[in-house]
Scaffold this motif. Structure first.
Motif, PDB file in Angstrom:
ATOM      1  N   GLY A  56       0.804  -1.218   0.000  1.00 51.22           N
ATOM      2  CA  GLY A  56       0.000   0.000   0.000  1.00 51.22           C
ATOM      3  C   GLY A  56       0.835   1.266   0.000  1.00 51.22           C
ATOM      4  N   LEU A  57       2.147   1.144   0.211  1.00 52.20           N
ATOM      5  CA  LEU A  57       3.020   2.322   0.202  1.00 52.20           C
ATOM      6  C   LEU A  57       3.696   2.540  -1.143  1.00 52.20           C
ATOM      7  CD1 LEU A  57       4.555   2.314   3.784  1.00 52.20           C
ATOM      8  CD2 LEU A  57       2.531   3.475   2.906  1.00 52.20           C
ATOM      9  N   ASN A  58       3.222   1.884  -2.180  1.00 51.01           N
ATOM     10  CA  ASN A  58       3.623   2.232  -3.545  1.00 51.01           C
ATOM     11  C   ASN A  58       2.980   3.563  -3.939  1.00 51.01           C
ATOM     12  OD1 ASN A  58       5.383   0.254  -4.971  1.00 51.01           O
ATOM     13  ND2 ASN A  58       3.845  -1.202  -4.243  1.00 51.01           N
ATOM     14  N   PRO A  59       3.456   4.211  -5.003  1.00 46.45           N
ATOM     15  CA  PRO A  59       2.985   5.562  -5.335  1.00 46.45           C
ATOM     16  C   PRO A  59       1.468   5.725  -5.473  1.00 46.45           C
ATOM     17  CG  PRO A  59       4.953   5.078  -6.575  1.00 46.45           C
ATOM     18  CD  PRO A  59       4.582   3.805  -5.859  1.00 46.45           C
ATOM     19  N   THR A  60       0.773   4.768  -6.102  1.00 41.50           N
ATOM     20  CA  THR A  60      -0.683   4.905  -6.213  1.00 41.50           C
ATOM     21  C   THR A  60      -1.398   4.074  -5.164  1.00 41.50           C
ATOM     22  OG1 THR A  60      -1.216   3.115  -7.795  1.00 41.50           O
ATOM     23  CG2 THR A  60      -0.401   5.212  -8.712  1.00 41.50           C
ATOM     24  N   GLY A  61      -0.643   3.518  -4.202  1.00 40.14           N
ATOM     25  CA  GLY A  61      -1.261   2.849  -3.072  1.00 40.14           C
ATOM     26  C   GLY A  61      -1.528   1.375  -3.229  1.00 40.14           C
ATOM     27  N   SER A  62      -0.948   0.725  -4.244  1.00 43.93           N
ATOM     28  CA  SER A  62      -1.134  -0.716  -4.370  1.00 43.93           C
ATOM     29  C   SER A  62       0.032  -1.362  -5.113  1.00 43.93           C
ATOM     30  CB  SER A  62      -2.441  -1.052  -5.091  1.00 43.93           C
ATOM     31  OG  SER A  62      -2.263  -1.106  -6.503  1.00 43.93           O
ATOM     32  N   PHE A  63       0.062  -2.695  -5.070  1.00 43.02           N
ATOM     33  CA  PHE A  63       1.113  -3.460  -5.735  1.00 43.02           C
ATOM     34  C   PHE A  63       1.076  -3.326  -7.244  1.00 43.02           C
ATOM     35  CE2 PHE A  63      -2.433  -6.308  -6.264  1.00 43.02           C
ATOM     36  CZ  PHE A  63      -2.159  -7.049  -7.399  1.00 43.02           C
ATOM     37  N   LYS A  64      -0.020  -2.830  -7.795  1.00 38.88           N
ATOM     38  CA  LYS A  64      -0.158  -2.739  -9.247  1.00 38.88           C
ATOM     39  C   LYS A  64       0.919  -1.860  -9.881  1.00 38.88           C
ATOM     40  CE  LYS A  64      -4.190  -4.960  -9.347  1.00 38.88           C
ATOM     41  NZ  LYS A  64      -4.468  -6.206 -10.063  1.00 38.88           N
ATOM     42  N   ASP A  65       1.493  -0.954  -9.105  1.00 41.10           N
ATOM     43  CA  ASP A  65       2.526  -0.065  -9.640  1.00 41.10           C
ATOM     44  C   ASP A  65       3.754  -0.839 -10.107  1.00 41.10           C
ATOM     45  OD1 ASP A  65       0.818   1.964  -8.971  1.00 41.10           O
ATOM     46  OD2 ASP A  65       1.940   2.619  -7.210  1.00 41.10           O
ATOM     47  N   ARG A  66       4.044  -1.951  -9.456  1.00 45.58           N
ATOM     48  CA  ARG A  66       5.216  -2.748  -9.829  1.00 45.58           C
ATOM     49  C   ARG A  66       5.102  -3.244 -11.277  1.00 45.58           C
ATOM     50  NH1 ARG A  66       8.600  -4.397  -5.790  1.00 45.58           N
ATOM     51  NH2 ARG A  66       7.850  -3.986  -3.681  1.00 45.58           N
ATOM     52  N   GLY A  67       3.951  -3.788 -11.598  1.00 43.51           N
ATOM     53  CA  GLY A  67       3.766  -4.287 -12.953  1.00 43.51           C
ATOM     54  C   GLY A  67       3.563  -3.180 -13.961  1.00 43.51           C
ATOM     55  N   MET A  68       2.919  -2.105 -13.508  1.00 40.40           N
ATOM     56  CA  MET A  68       2.574  -1.037 -14.449  1.00 40.40           C
ATOM     57  C   MET A  68       3.807  -0.282 -14.925  1.00 40.40           C
ATOM     58  SD  MET A  68      -0.290  -0.440 -15.865  1.00 40.40           S
ATOM     59  CE  MET A  68      -1.436  -1.117 -14.671  1.00 40.40           C
ATOM     60  N   THR A  69       4.787  -0.080 -14.058  1.00 35.12           N
ATOM     61  CA  THR A  69       5.990   0.624 -14.508  1.00 35.12           C
ATOM     62  C   THR A  69       6.674  -0.129 -15.649  1.00 35.12           C
ATOM     63  OG1 THR A  69       8.097   1.590 -13.826  1.00 35.12           O
ATOM     64  CG2 THR A  69       7.485  -0.435 -12.732  1.00 35.12           C
ATOM     65  N   VAL A  70       6.691  -1.456 -15.578  1.00 34.67           N
ATOM     66  CA  VAL A  70       7.340  -2.248 -16.620  1.00 34.67           C
ATOM     67  C   VAL A  70       6.467  -2.314 -17.876  1.00 34.67           C
ATOM     68  CG1 VAL A  70       8.334  -4.494 -17.201  1.00 34.67           C
ATOM     69  CG2 VAL A  70       8.570  -3.590 -14.880  1.00 34.67           C
ATOM     70  N   ALA A  71       5.163  -2.517 -17.697  1.00 32.78           N
ATOM     71  CA  ALA A  71       4.270  -2.603 -18.860  1.00 32.78           C
ATOM     72  C   ALA A  71       4.227  -1.291 -19.642  1.00 32.78           C
ATOM     73  CB  ALA A  71       2.864  -2.991 -18.415  1.00 32.78           C
ATOM     74  N   VAL A  72       4.139  -0.179 -18.939  1.00 31.43           N
ATOM     75  CA  VAL A  72       4.069   1.117 -19.617  1.00 31.43           C
ATOM     76  C   VAL A  72       5.437   1.498 -20.193  1.00 31.43           C
ATOM     77  CG1 VAL A  72       3.588   3.582 -19.325  1.00 31.43           C
ATOM     78  CG2 VAL A  72       2.084   1.887 -18.266  1.00 31.43           C
ATOM     79  N   THR A  73       6.509   1.149 -19.498  1.00 33.35           N
ATOM     80  CA  THR A  73       7.846   1.390 -20.047  1.00 33.35           C
ATOM     81  C   THR A  73       8.009   0.672 -21.375  1.00 33.35           C
ATOM     82  OG1 THR A  73       8.909   1.773 -17.904  1.00 33.35           O
ATOM     83  CG2 THR A  73      10.323   0.985 -19.684  1.00 33.35           C
ATOM     84  N   GLU A  74       7.599  -0.585 -21.444  1.00 29.91           N
ATOM     85  CA  GLU A  74       7.735  -1.374 -22.666  1.00 29.91           C
ATOM     86  C   GLU A  74       6.853  -0.821 -23.782  1.00 29.91           C
ATOM     87  OE1 GLU A  74       6.978  -4.320 -25.695  1.00 29.91           O
ATOM     88  OE2 GLU A  74       5.481  -3.603 -24.247  1.00 29.91           O
ATOM     89  N   ALA A  75       5.604  -0.455 -23.450  1.00 25.58           N
ATOM     90  CA  ALA A  75       4.696   0.092 -24.457  1.00 25.58           C
ATOM     91  C   ALA A  75       5.212   1.431 -24.980  1.00 25.58           C
ATOM     92  CB  ALA A  75       3.296   0.251 -23.858  1.00 25.58           C
ATOM     93  N   HIS A  76       5.703   2.268 -24.077  1.00 24.82           N
ATOM     94  CA  HIS A  76       6.247   3.569 -24.457  1.00 24.82           C
ATOM     95  C   HIS A  76       7.458   3.409 -25.367  1.00 24.82           C
ATOM     96  CE1 HIS A  76       8.701   7.253 -23.731  1.00 24.82           C
ATOM     97  NE2 HIS A  76       7.520   7.846 -23.822  1.00 24.82           N
ATOM     98  N   ALA A  77       8.296   2.407 -25.074  1.00 24.47           N
ATOM     99  CA  ALA A  77       9.491   2.173 -25.889  1.00 24.47           C
ATOM    100  C   ALA A  77       9.128   1.797 -27.324  1.00 24.47           C
ATOM    101  CB  ALA A  77      10.333   1.067 -25.259  1.00 24.47           C
ATOM    102  N   ARG A  78       7.964   1.191 -27.504  1.00 23.78           N
ATOM    103  CA  ARG A  78       7.513   0.823 -28.852  1.00 23.78           C
ATOM    104  C   ARG A  78       6.720   1.926 -29.536  1.00 23.78           C
ATOM    105  NH1 ARG A  78       3.842  -2.344 -28.840  1.00 23.78           N
ATOM    106  NH2 ARG A  78       3.536  -2.985 -26.674  1.00 23.78           N
ATOM    107  N   GLY A  79       6.553   3.062 -28.857  1.00 20.39           N
ATOM    108  CA  GLY A  79       5.865   4.188 -29.463  1.00 20.39           C
ATOM    109  C   GLY A  79       4.369   4.191 -29.281  1.00 20.39           C
ATOM    110  N   ALA A  80       3.849   3.371 -28.355  1.00 21.60           N
ATOM    111  CA  ALA A  80       2.403   3.339 -28.111  1.00 21.60           C
ATOM    112  C   ALA A  80       1.916   4.693 -27.598  1.00 21.60           C
ATOM    113  CB  ALA A  80       2.065   2.246 -27.111  1.00 21.60           C
ATOM    114  N   LYS A  81       0.710   5.043 -27.987  1.00 24.65           N
ATOM    115  CA  LYS A  81       0.136   6.330 -27.593  1.00 24.65           C
ATOM    116  C   LYS A  81      -0.979   6.201 -26.561  1.00 24.65           C
ATOM    117  CE  LYS A  81       2.744   8.459 -30.569  1.00 24.65           C
ATOM    118  NZ  LYS A  81       3.919   9.211 -30.067  1.00 24.65           N
ATOM    119  N   ALA A  82      -1.481   4.984 -26.367  1.00 27.81           N
ATOM    120  CA  ALA A  82      -2.606   4.809 -25.446  1.00 27.81           C
ATOM    121  C   ALA A  82      -2.579   3.415 -24.837  1.00 27.81           C
ATOM    122  CB  ALA A  82      -3.928   5.021 -26.173  1.00 27.81           C
TER     123      ALA A  82
END
Length: 357
Positions: A56-82
């Motif tokens: 609960g002490l992750n930035p948005t208050g849940s464990f989901k931030d761990r996976g989201m940083t990697v998923a969004v990093t990978e999508a952003h690296a491929r040029g995804a917009k949404a």
């Protein structure tokens, strides 16, 4: 000089399947505390070493931030917009925050009237387009899969393999803190990505000789949303623990493998047990978690009572989200009225003394 936290992607980049040199989309997530529980073992009636991994002490208050940083990093690296996700709340908050950080648009499908207001507020404040559906999470995830086939959006639910890659880092942190893996790891199970990811992390460190033991993985579901106990999906899951109100877990096979290969088990707990465990954590340890998180303790208490977990065991329980995610449930549990007195020393003194007696 104090070192600045750079987040999970930078810390564990060598263990994450990301493009070399890609920009990390991070909010300095991870490095959450592993809190020794000093009072709960006595309440449980078993002499165990119990630790709470307080996600609960992750930035948005849940464990989901761990996976989201990697998923969004990978999508952003491929040029995804949404990005897009179906959510009972925590995923939507994390997806919206990390999409905002990456300057990407975020679309969220949520079950109408079935999401805690704290989580809905997060998604909306981070600028996500929130779409309510007249159905449950499982129907929302099915729709997300279909939409991603015809619209240029990246799915960031845990069916995205990069999500689990990020979530496995919690197991790394536990081993680094304890110098070993626990004997048992207990955690709530909804979509079943987290239990799968922890097992992946433990196995990775074990295979690399960074720990000599592996834990037994114990996953707890709410009685009204317990497909693993029924052996099949549940069409209309119901529980007060909205974060695990899921009837058709996306990571079913991986979760079953984690439990079987670790000689662990699945079990179910009632809503009453979950709410009691939430109170125990708050009143006995000073830890405020959301109801779904408390399924960890509820299941542990049940297994200690049944003799499944005995004296001397080292146990880690994952607390997946902060209690402020769902304040309405917490307030509803405290039925006694607040004390109101006149603003005088005598009245305040009398009230305090009466409560100390």
């Amino acid at each position: 000089m104090t070192q600045i936290d750079t987040g999970l992607v930078e810390k564990y980049r060598a263990r994450l399947p990301l493009p070399q040199g890609c920009q990390a989309i991070s909010l300095c997530e991870g490095n959450t505390p592993l809190i020794p529980c000093v009072n709960l073992p006595t309440k449980l009636g078993v002499d165990i070493k119990l630790y709470a991994k307080y996600e609960g002490l992750n930035p948005t208050g849940s464990f989901k931030d761990r996976g989201m940083t990697v998923a969004v990093t990978e999508a952003h690296a491929r040029g995804a917009k949404a990005v897009i996700c179906a959510s009972t709340g925590n995923t939507s908050a994390a997806a919206a925050a990390y999409a905002a950080r990456a300057n990407m648009h975020c679309f969220v499908l949520i079950p109408e009237g079935k999401i805690a207001l704290g989580k809905l507020a997060q998604a909306r404040m981070h600028g996500a387009t929130v779409i309510q559906i007249q159905g449950n999470f499982d129907q929302g995830l099915a729709l997300v899969r279909e939409v991603a086939e015809v619209v240029p959006v990246e799915i960031v639910n845990s069916i995205n393999p990069f999500r689990l890659q990020g979530q496995k880092t919690a197991a790394f942190e536990i081993i680094e803190a304890l110098g070993r893996a626990p004997d048992y790891h207990v955690l709530p199970v909804g979509n079943a990505g987290n239990i799968s990811a922890y097992w992946m992390g433990y196995r990775e460190y074990h295979d690399d000789n960074l720990c000599s033991n592996l834990p037994r993985m114990c996953g707890y579901q709410a009685e009204g949303a317990a497909p693993f106990l029924h052996g099949e999906p549940i069409e209309n899951p119901e529980t007060v623990a909205t974060a695990i109100r899921i009837g058709a877990p996306a990571s079913w096979d991986l979760a079953e493998q984690a439990v079987e290969r670790s000689s662990g088990w699945f079990a179910s707990v009632s809503d009453e047990q979950i709410l009691q465990a939430q109170r125990w954590l708050a009143e006995s340890e000073g830890i405020f978690c959301e109801p779904a998180s408390a399924a960890s303790l509820a299941g542990l208490a049940q297994d200690c009572e049944r003799g499944n977990i005995g004296p001397g065991a080292v146990v880690v329980m994952t607390l997946t989200g902060h209690g402020l995610k769902d304040p309405d449930i917490a307030i509803a549990q405290r039925q006694e009225p607040m004390v109101t007195v006149s603003p005088t020393l005598a009245d305040v003194r009398e009230t305090i003394i009466s409560h100390l007696e």
